[in-house]
Write a protein that holds these residues in place. Structure first.
Motif, PDB file in Angstrom:
ATOM      1  N   VAL A 110       0.912  -1.136  -0.144  1.00  0.00           N
ATOM      2  CA  VAL A 110      -0.068   0.263   0.133  1.00  0.00           C
ATOM      3  C   VAL A 110       0.607   1.236   0.429  1.00  0.00           C
ATOM      4  O   VAL A 110       0.378   1.977  -0.329  1.00  0.00           O
ATOM      5  N   THR A 111       1.847   1.028   0.823  1.00  0.00           N
ATOM      6  CA  THR A 111       3.056   2.735   0.657  1.00  0.00           C
ATOM      7  C   THR A 111       3.195   2.285  -0.330  1.00  0.00           C
ATOM      8  O   THR A 111       3.682   3.526  -1.262  1.00  0.00           O
ATOM      9  N   THR A 112       3.721   1.313  -1.205  1.00  0.00           N
ATOM     10  CA  THR A 112       4.250   1.860  -2.921  1.00  0.00           C
ATOM     11  C   THR A 112       3.441   2.513  -3.553  1.00  0.00           C
ATOM     12  O   THR A 112       4.033   3.460  -4.371  1.00  0.00           O
ATOM     13  N   LEU A 113       2.353   1.997  -3.618  1.00  0.00           N
ATOM     14  CA  LEU A 113       1.001   2.487  -4.466  1.00  0.00           C
ATOM     15  C   LEU A 113       1.149   3.914  -4.126  1.00  0.00           C
ATOM     16  O   LEU A 113       1.037   4.318  -5.015  1.00  0.00           O
ATOM     17  N   PHE A 114       0.531   4.481  -2.967  1.00  0.00           N
ATOM     18  CA  PHE A 114       1.053   5.510  -2.755  1.00  0.00           C
ATOM     19  C   PHE A 114       2.137   6.381  -2.463  1.00  0.00           C
ATOM     20  O   PHE A 114       2.347   7.313  -3.320  1.00  0.00           O
ATOM     21  N   GLU A 115       3.607   5.906  -3.222  1.00  0.00           N
ATOM     22  CA  GLU A 115       4.386   6.891  -3.080  1.00  0.00           C
ATOM     23  C   GLU A 115       4.528   6.816  -4.701  1.00  0.00           C
ATOM     24  O   GLU A 115       4.810   7.626  -5.113  1.00  0.00           O
ATOM     25  N   TRP A 116       4.026   5.825  -5.080  1.00  0.00           N
ATOM     26  CA  TRP A 116       4.193   6.008  -6.933  1.00  0.00           C
ATOM     27  C   TRP A 116       3.571   6.525  -7.149  1.00  0.00           C
ATOM     28  O   TRP A 116       3.660   7.395  -8.146  1.00  0.00           O
ATOM     29  N   ILE A 117       2.274   7.257  -6.982  1.00  0.00           N
ATOM     30  CA  ILE A 117       0.467   7.980  -7.113  1.00  0.00           C
ATOM     31  C   ILE A 117       1.870   9.293  -6.883  1.00  0.00           C
ATOM     32  O   ILE A 117       1.650  10.216  -7.358  1.00  0.00           O
ATOM     33  N   LEU A 118       2.453   9.736  -5.651  1.00  0.00           N
ATOM     34  CA  LEU A 118       2.978  10.886  -5.270  1.00  0.00           C
ATOM     35  C   LEU A 118       3.860  11.113  -6.008  1.00  0.00           C
ATOM     36  O   LEU A 118       4.274  12.631  -7.006  1.00  0.00           O
ATOM     37  N   ALA A 119       4.559  10.210  -6.777  1.00  0.00           N
ATOM     38  CA  ALA A 119       5.970  10.075  -7.566  1.00  0.00           C
ATOM     39  C   ALA A 119       5.562  10.807  -9.119  1.00  0.00           C
ATOM     40  O   ALA A 119       5.917  11.983  -9.268  1.00  0.00           O
ATOM     41  N   ILE A 120       4.429  10.086  -9.594  1.00  0.00           N
ATOM     42  CA  ILE A 120       3.838  10.947 -10.606  1.00  0.00           C
ATOM     43  C   ILE A 120       3.420  12.151 -10.591  1.00  0.00           C
ATOM     44  O   ILE A 120       3.650  13.290 -11.323  1.00  0.00           O
ATOM     45  N   VAL A 121       2.346  12.179  -9.555  1.00  0.00           N
ATOM     46  CA  VAL A 121       2.335  13.920  -9.533  1.00  0.00           C
ATOM     47  C   VAL A 121       3.323  14.907  -9.390  1.00  0.00           C
ATOM     48  O   VAL A 121       3.573  16.273  -9.625  1.00  0.00           O
ATOM     49  N   LEU A 122       4.216  14.407  -8.123  1.00  0.00           N
ATOM     50  CA  LEU A 122       5.636  15.240  -8.032  1.00  0.00           C
ATOM     51  C   LEU A 122       6.440  15.842  -9.773  1.00  0.00           C
ATOM     52  O   LEU A 122       6.433  16.674  -9.811  1.00  0.00           O
ATOM     53  N   ILE A 123       6.541  14.648 -10.268  1.00  0.00           N
ATOM     54  CA  ILE A 123       6.813  14.919 -11.633  1.00  0.00           C
ATOM     55  C   ILE A 123       6.065  15.886 -12.495  1.00  0.00           C
ATOM     56  O   ILE A 123       6.932  16.729 -13.044  1.00  0.00           O
ATOM     57  N   LEU A 124       5.580  15.400 -12.673  1.00  0.00           N
ATOM     58  CA  LEU A 124       4.178  16.250 -12.872  1.00  0.00           C
ATOM     59  C   LEU A 124       4.345  17.835 -12.627  1.00  0.00           C
ATOM     60  O   LEU A 124       3.797  18.951 -13.345  1.00  0.00           O
ATOM     61  N   ARG A 125       3.855  18.253 -11.518  1.00  0.00           N
ATOM     62  CA  ARG A 125       4.242  19.097 -11.011  1.00  0.00           C
ATOM     63  C   ARG A 125       4.778  20.016 -11.683  1.00  0.00           C
ATOM     64  O   ARG A 125       5.743  21.065 -11.946  1.00  0.00           O
ATOM     65  N   TRP A 126       6.410  19.641 -11.450  1.00  0.00           N
ATOM     66  CA  TRP A 126       7.742  20.092 -11.831  1.00  0.00           C
ATOM     67  C   TRP A 126       8.196  20.431 -12.728  1.00  0.00           C
ATOM     68  O   TRP A 126       8.494  21.304 -13.184  1.00  0.00           O
ATOM     69  N   SER A 127       7.503  19.530 -13.541  1.00  0.00           N
ATOM     70  CA  SER A 127       7.500  19.360 -15.263  1.00  0.00           C
ATOM     71  C   SER A 127       6.948  20.940 -15.483  1.00  0.00           C
ATOM     72  O   SER A 127       7.182  21.903 -16.690  1.00  0.00           O
ATOM     73  N   ILE A 128       6.083  20.452 -15.155  1.00  0.00           N
ATOM     74  CA  ILE A 128       5.008  21.925 -15.739  1.00  0.00           C
ATOM     75  C   ILE A 128       5.366  24.004 -15.074  1.00  0.00           C
ATOM     76  O   ILE A 128       5.992  24.578 -15.339  1.00  0.00           O
ATOM     77  N   GLN A 129       5.912  23.861 -14.048  1.00  0.00           N
ATOM     78  CA  GLN A 129       6.508  24.629 -13.224  1.00  0.00           C
ATOM     79  C   GLN A 129       8.122  25.055 -14.196  1.00  0.00           C
ATOM     80  O   GLN A 129       8.493  26.496 -13.730  1.00  0.00           O
ATOM     81  N   ASN A 130       8.938  23.904 -14.520  1.00  0.00           N
ATOM     82  CA  ASN A 130      10.060  24.455 -14.725  1.00  0.00           C
ATOM     83  C   ASN A 130       9.389  24.051 -16.794  1.00  0.00           C
ATOM     84  O   ASN A 130      11.602  24.680 -17.041  1.00  0.00           O
ATOM     85  N   ASN A 131       8.553  24.229 -17.098  1.00  0.00           N
ATOM     86  CA  ASN A 131       8.639  24.076 -18.251  1.00  0.00           C
ATOM     87  C   ASN A 131       9.529  23.055 -18.625  1.00  0.00           C
ATOM     88  O   ASN A 131      10.437  22.973 -20.037  1.00  0.00           O
ATOM     89  N   LYS A 132       8.996  22.024 -18.884  1.00  0.00           N
ATOM     90  CA  LYS A 132      10.414  20.947 -18.413  1.00  0.00           C
ATOM     91  C   LYS A 132       9.281  19.409 -19.262  1.00  0.00           C
ATOM     92  O   LYS A 132       8.753  18.091 -18.803  1.00  0.00           O
ATOM     93  N   PRO A 133       8.790  19.414 -20.542  1.00  0.00           N
ATOM     94  CA  PRO A 133       8.261  18.542 -21.506  1.00  0.00           C
ATOM     95  C   PRO A 133       8.179  17.952 -21.321  1.00  0.00           C
ATOM     96  O   PRO A 133       7.449  16.837 -21.024  1.00  0.00           O
TER      97      PRO A 133
END
Length: 103
Positions: A13-36
């Motif tokens: 369960v924690t790995t599942l939530f960790e994977w979701i968090l990683a996806i969200v953080l990578i997506l947010r970072w890519s938008i904020q830093n204009n890294k498509p």
């Protein structure tokens, strides 16, 4: 749900939530830093997330033989996800190499 120990459930369960968090953080970072290209990495992580969800679902139902199709789905999603992650990583390296070449 007694097919797995409490510790194993915790890891699943924690790995599942960790994977979701990683996806969200990578997506947010890519938008904020204009890294498509990083958006592609986040997108490439989704098949492996779906694979984990299939595995956990099968375990929730005590690894019922009637749900063996979930095991096949999970393995297929893992293969697809690994190819997607490899392609996204290759795309990041390719883009980085293009940016570092002198004009």
């Amino acid at each position: 749900m007694h097919a797995l120990s409490l510790g194993t459930w915790w890891i699943h369960v924690t790995t599942l939530f960790e994977w979701i968090l990683a996806i969200v953080l990578i997506l947010r970072w890519s938008i904020q830093n204009n890294k498509p290209n990083m958006k592609w990495l986040a997108l490439a992580m989704l098949p492996n997330l779906a694979s984990a969800m299939a595995a956990i679902t099968w375990h929730i139902y005590d690894n019922a033989s009637s749900l063996k199709g979930l095991v096949v789905l999970q393995s297929g999603l893992t293969v697809v996800g690994n190819f997607c992650l490899a392609a996204a990583a290759w795309n990041l390296v390719r883009t980085k190499n293009k940016q570092s070449q002198p004009s």
